[in-house]
Write an enzyme that holds these catalytic residues in place. Structure first.
Site, PDB file in Angstrom:
ATOM      1  N   TRP A  21       0.866  -1.172   0.000  1.00 48.11           N
ATOM      2  CA  TRP A  21       0.000   0.000   0.000  1.00 48.11           C
ATOM      3  C   TRP A  21       0.907   1.228   0.000  1.00 48.11           C
ATOM      4  O   TRP A  21       1.918   1.266   0.702  1.00 48.11           O
ATOM      5  CB  TRP A  21      -0.838   0.059   1.270  1.00 48.11           C
ATOM      6  CG  TRP A  21      -1.756  -1.097   1.527  1.00 48.11           C
ATOM      7  CD1 TRP A  21      -1.664  -1.961   2.565  1.00 48.11           C
ATOM      8  CD2 TRP A  21      -2.937  -1.475   0.790  1.00 48.11           C
ATOM      9  NE1 TRP A  21      -2.709  -2.860   2.506  1.00 48.11           N
ATOM     10  CE2 TRP A  21      -3.501  -2.588   1.442  1.00 48.11           C
ATOM     11  CE3 TRP A  21      -3.573  -0.978  -0.350  1.00 48.11           C
ATOM     12  CZ2 TRP A  21      -4.663  -3.222   0.989  1.00 48.11           C
ATOM     13  CZ3 TRP A  21      -4.722  -1.603  -0.803  1.00 48.11           C
ATOM     14  CH2 TRP A  21      -5.259  -2.707  -0.138  1.00 48.11           C
ATOM     15  N   HIS A  26      -0.984   2.744   4.139  1.00 48.64           N
ATOM     16  CA  HIS A  26      -0.344   2.283   5.378  1.00 48.64           C
ATOM     17  C   HIS A  26      -0.686   3.187   6.560  1.00 48.64           C
ATOM     18  O   HIS A  26      -0.970   2.705   7.659  1.00 48.64           O
ATOM     19  CB  HIS A  26       1.173   2.206   5.196  1.00 48.64           C
ATOM     20  CG  HIS A  26       1.610   0.937   4.525  1.00 48.64           C
ATOM     21  ND1 HIS A  26       1.504  -0.295   5.123  1.00 48.64           N
ATOM     22  CD2 HIS A  26       2.136   0.703   3.309  1.00 48.64           C
ATOM     23  CE1 HIS A  26       1.955  -1.231   4.304  1.00 48.64           C
ATOM     24  NE2 HIS A  26       2.337  -0.656   3.193  1.00 48.64           N
ATOM     25  N   ASP A  67       8.854   0.852   4.542  1.00 48.96           N
ATOM     26  CA  ASP A  67       9.061   1.148   3.123  1.00 48.96           C
ATOM     27  C   ASP A  67      10.155   2.189   2.921  1.00 48.96           C
ATOM     28  O   ASP A  67      10.867   2.167   1.920  1.00 48.96           O
ATOM     29  CB  ASP A  67       7.767   1.672   2.487  1.00 48.96           C
ATOM     30  CG  ASP A  67       6.838   0.543   2.051  1.00 48.96           C
ATOM     31  OD1 ASP A  67       7.306  -0.607   1.942  1.00 48.96           O
ATOM     32  OD2 ASP A  67       5.651   0.831   1.817  1.00 48.96           O
ATOM     33  N   ARG A  70      13.516   0.409   3.257  1.00 45.21           N
ATOM     34  CA  ARG A  70      13.689  -0.741   2.364  1.00 45.21           C
ATOM     35  C   ARG A  70      14.732  -0.527   1.260  1.00 45.21           C
ATOM     36  O   ARG A  70      15.482  -1.457   0.947  1.00 45.21           O
ATOM     37  CB  ARG A  70      12.324  -1.087   1.766  1.00 45.21           C
ATOM     38  CG  ARG A  70      12.294  -2.267   0.834  1.00 45.21           C
ATOM     39  CD  ARG A  70      10.835  -2.570   0.492  1.00 45.21           C
ATOM     40  NE  ARG A  70      10.732  -3.292  -0.760  1.00 45.21           N
ATOM     41  CZ  ARG A  70       9.688  -4.046  -1.091  1.00 45.21           C
ATOM     42  NH1 ARG A  70       8.656  -4.157  -0.292  1.00 45.21           N
ATOM     43  NH2 ARG A  70       9.643  -4.674  -2.230  1.00 45.21           N
ATOM     44  N   HIS A  82       8.146  -8.138   2.664  1.00 47.40           N
ATOM     45  CA  HIS A  82       6.916  -7.366   2.455  1.00 47.40           C
ATOM     46  C   HIS A  82       5.815  -8.155   1.749  1.00 47.40           C
ATOM     47  O   HIS A  82       4.726  -7.631   1.538  1.00 47.40           O
ATOM     48  CB  HIS A  82       7.206  -6.095   1.656  1.00 47.40           C
ATOM     49  CG  HIS A  82       8.033  -5.087   2.388  1.00 47.40           C
ATOM     50  ND1 HIS A  82       7.566  -3.852   2.779  1.00 47.40           N
ATOM     51  CD2 HIS A  82       9.310  -5.136   2.826  1.00 47.40           C
ATOM     52  CE1 HIS A  82       8.512  -3.171   3.408  1.00 47.40           C
ATOM     53  NE2 HIS A  82       9.591  -3.937   3.444  1.00 47.40           N
ATOM     54  N   HIS A 138       3.497  -2.218   9.676  1.00 51.68           N
ATOM     55  CA  HIS A 138       3.560  -2.187   8.218  1.00 51.68           C
ATOM     56  C   HIS A 138       3.131  -3.512   7.572  1.00 51.68           C
ATOM     57  O   HIS A 138       2.323  -3.532   6.638  1.00 51.68           O
ATOM     58  CB  HIS A 138       4.996  -1.857   7.796  1.00 51.68           C
ATOM     59  CG  HIS A 138       5.156  -1.675   6.326  1.00 51.68           C
ATOM     60  ND1 HIS A 138       4.924  -0.476   5.687  1.00 51.68           N
ATOM     61  CD2 HIS A 138       5.485  -2.555   5.355  1.00 51.68           C
ATOM     62  CE1 HIS A 138       5.121  -0.627   4.389  1.00 51.68           C
ATOM     63  NE2 HIS A 138       5.461  -1.885   4.153  1.00 51.68           N
ATOM     64  N   ASP A 142       0.487  -4.716   4.725  1.00 50.36           N
ATOM     65  CA  ASP A 142       0.853  -5.332   3.437  1.00 50.36           C
ATOM     66  C   ASP A 142       0.124  -6.651   3.186  1.00 50.36           C
ATOM     67  O   ASP A 142      -0.270  -6.941   2.058  1.00 50.36           O
ATOM     68  CB  ASP A 142       2.362  -5.605   3.383  1.00 50.36           C
ATOM     69  CG  ASP A 142       3.160  -4.393   2.906  1.00 50.36           C
ATOM     70  OD1 ASP A 142       2.559  -3.440   2.376  1.00 50.36           O
ATOM     71  OD2 ASP A 142       4.404  -4.414   3.066  1.00 50.36           O
ATOM     72  N   HIS A 148       0.100  -8.549  -2.624  1.00 44.50           N
ATOM     73  CA  HIS A 148       1.269  -8.903  -1.799  1.00 44.50           C
ATOM     74  C   HIS A 148       1.254 -10.369  -1.414  1.00 44.50           C
ATOM     75  O   HIS A 148       2.151 -10.852  -0.730  1.00 44.50           O
ATOM     76  CB  HIS A 148       1.342  -8.022  -0.543  1.00 44.50           C
ATOM     77  CG  HIS A 148       2.057  -6.753  -0.831  1.00 44.50           C
ATOM     78  ND1 HIS A 148       3.270  -6.430  -0.300  1.00 44.50           N
ATOM     79  CD2 HIS A 148       1.725  -5.750  -1.661  1.00 44.50           C
ATOM     80  CE1 HIS A 148       3.664  -5.269  -0.776  1.00 44.50           C
ATOM     81  NE2 HIS A 148       2.741  -4.829  -1.602  1.00 44.50           N
ATOM     82  N   HIS A 171      -0.084  -3.733  -9.833  1.00 46.53           N
ATOM     83  CA  HIS A 171       0.296  -3.658  -8.417  1.00 46.53           C
ATOM     84  C   HIS A 171       0.167  -2.224  -7.894  1.00 46.53           C
ATOM     85  O   HIS A 171      -0.401  -1.969  -6.837  1.00 46.53           O
ATOM     86  CB  HIS A 171       1.736  -4.166  -8.243  1.00 46.53           C
ATOM     87  CG  HIS A 171       2.128  -4.349  -6.811  1.00 46.53           C
ATOM     88  ND1 HIS A 171       2.286  -5.583  -6.233  1.00 46.53           N
ATOM     89  CD2 HIS A 171       2.384  -3.443  -5.830  1.00 46.53           C
ATOM     90  CE1 HIS A 171       2.609  -5.434  -4.952  1.00 46.53           C
ATOM     91  NE2 HIS A 171       2.686  -4.143  -4.689  1.00 46.53           N
ATOM     92  N   ASP A 175      -1.904  -0.486  -4.921  1.00 44.71           N
ATOM     93  CA  ASP A 175      -1.185   0.135  -3.799  1.00 44.71           C
ATOM     94  C   ASP A 175      -1.627   1.571  -3.574  1.00 44.71           C
ATOM     95  O   ASP A 175      -1.822   2.007  -2.453  1.00 44.71           O
ATOM     96  CB  ASP A 175       0.319   0.193  -4.106  1.00 44.71           C
ATOM     97  CG  ASP A 175       1.057  -1.039  -3.644  1.00 44.71           C
ATOM     98  OD1 ASP A 175       0.448  -1.891  -2.975  1.00 44.71           O
ATOM     99  OD2 ASP A 175       2.260  -1.127  -3.952  1.00 44.71           O
TER     100      ASP A 175
HETATM  101 ZN   LIG Z   1       5.552  -2.946   2.300  1.00 46.31          ZN
END
Ligand SMILES: [Zn+2]
Ligand SMILES: *[C@@H]1O[C@H](CO)[C@@H](O)[C@H](O)[C@H]1NC(C)=O
Ligand SMILES: *[C@@H]1O[C@H](CO)[C@@H](O)[C@H](O)[C@H]1NC(C)=O
Ligand SMILES: *[C@@H]1O[C@H](CO)[C@@H](O)[C@H](O)[C@H]1NC(C)=O
Ligand SMILES: *[C@@H]1O[C@H](CO)[C@@H](O)[C@H](O)[C@H]1NC(C)=O
Length: 305
Positions: A21, A26, A67, A70, A82, A138, A142, A148, A171, A175
């Site tokens: 997302w 999120h 995120d 990451r 994730h 998080h 996800d 996901h 995707h 998201d």
């Molecule tokens: Zn994530």
């Protein structure tokens, strides 16, 4: 169901490249969990003191940290945590399997088990426990995003679309694309307004009846049953509930997610109208689950209806 299979066959990206997302989704998950009366006393107290003023003592602002770090080399190890690449045959048949899809625990299923243990581990430092909390904040978001928990075309990253002249993909449309369309049109472009509306639906509106089912699996100790052939790997024992949640989200891969003919359809109002109620429900569900999960960890039960 209208599907162009060649789309999937030509899309053979390696790992998922998207982040889950977008920030708005999120944060909304975190704000739903923070809603007055959802968190039980010990969970609330830990959340506030652990997150501190850096995050306004709230799961809302803290939900995007995973995120943000990451892409950093120091957190490269976290990238595969994730999502879980469910090797099913969506949209014909949908499934998630612990042993097939996450045998080494290096996926979102193992990660939720890992950080559930770590957030409560008083031998760890405050910084380590805060990281565990931010990862749970998080990943519980996800795992509610259908793409996901789906391997096809790297969770839809390989299915191209063009919306309003900009290149995007399946995707990304899930998201953030559809959320970006929803927020200004219905919630004054505000994640807290959106979160408040979702909380009202959980407490007294259209989600009230099903909300208890969303948190029916809330045991933070029940492990994946033996017949799933799961293995303790990297010291992590997989838990039943993350698998239940993953299967719940993955089912949308056999209904609305791949219900289109070409990528261009992803920008149409008819696709949006089918998908947006699912997105809103998944965000609400994730927020409610996050509160129930933290209550189970810190207060011994969900303490929620
Ligand atoms: Zn994530
Ligand atoms: C478990 O957490 C530790 C600390 O963040 C991390 O090094 C490890 O990769 C994690 N493993 C999984 C599967 O989440
Ligand atoms: C909508 O957002 C604007 C800007 O943040 C704010 O000034 C206004 O009060 C909000 N309106 C409502 C109805 O919440
Ligand atoms: C698939 O899309 C069609 C219209 O394009 C719609 O009538 C149908 O309800 C959709 N099915 C699902 C499961 O979303
Ligand atoms: C395209 O842009 C218009 C105007 O900015 C906006 O109203 C519409 O929601 C956008 N469509 C999509 C699919 O994002």
């Amino acid at each position: 169901m209208k599907i162009i299979l060649s789309l999937f066959l030509t899309a053979s990206l390696g790992a998922s490249s998207a982040y889950g997302w977008g920030a708005d989704g999120h944060e909304t998950v975190g704000f739903v969990a923070m809603s007055a009366s959802f968190l039980a006393p010990k969970a609330l107290s830990f959340v506030r003191s652990s997150l501190g003023c850096t995050y306004d003592e709230s799961l809302g602002p803290a939900a995007t940290w995973a995120d943000e770090v990451r892409p950093e080399p120091a957190y490269a190890w976290s990238a595969n945590l994730h999502f879980v690449d469910a090797l099913d045959n969506a949209p014909t048949s949908c499934s998630v399997s612990q042993s097939r899809d996450c045998p080494d625990n290096q996926c979102i299923l193992g990660a939720i088990a890992n950080y559930t243990t770590r957030v409560a581990d008083t031998h760890l430092s405050a910084v380590q426990r805060q990281e565990a909390l931010k990862f749970l904040d998080h990943f519980i978001g996800d795992i509610a995003q259908p793409l996901h928990v789906e391997n096809i075309a790297a969770g839809g990253n390989g299915i191209d679309a063009k919306c309003n002249g900009s290149s995007t993909n399946l995707h990304s449309v899930w998201d953030s694309g559809m959320i970006n369309r929803l927020l200004p049109s219905k919630y004054n472009n505000s994640v807290t307004t959106w979160a408040a509306a979702l909380v009202t639906r959980i407490k007294s509106g259209s989600y009230k009846c099903e909300a208890s089912n969303w948190i029916a699996c809330s045991s933070t100790t029940e492990t994946v049953s033996k017949n799933h052939d799961s293995h303790v790997n990297h010291g992590i024992i997989p838990l039943e509930c993350p698998l239940v949640w993953a299967k719940d989200s993955n089912m949308f891969g056999c209904s609305v997610v791949f219900n289109f003919t070409s990528g261009q359809d992803l920008c149409t109002s008819s696709y949006y109208d089918e998908a947006i109620p699912v997105i809103e429900m998944q965000i609400a569900k994730a927020g409610y689950r996050l509160a129930a999960w933290l209550n189970s960890i810190f207060d011994g039960a969900t303490h929620l209806p």
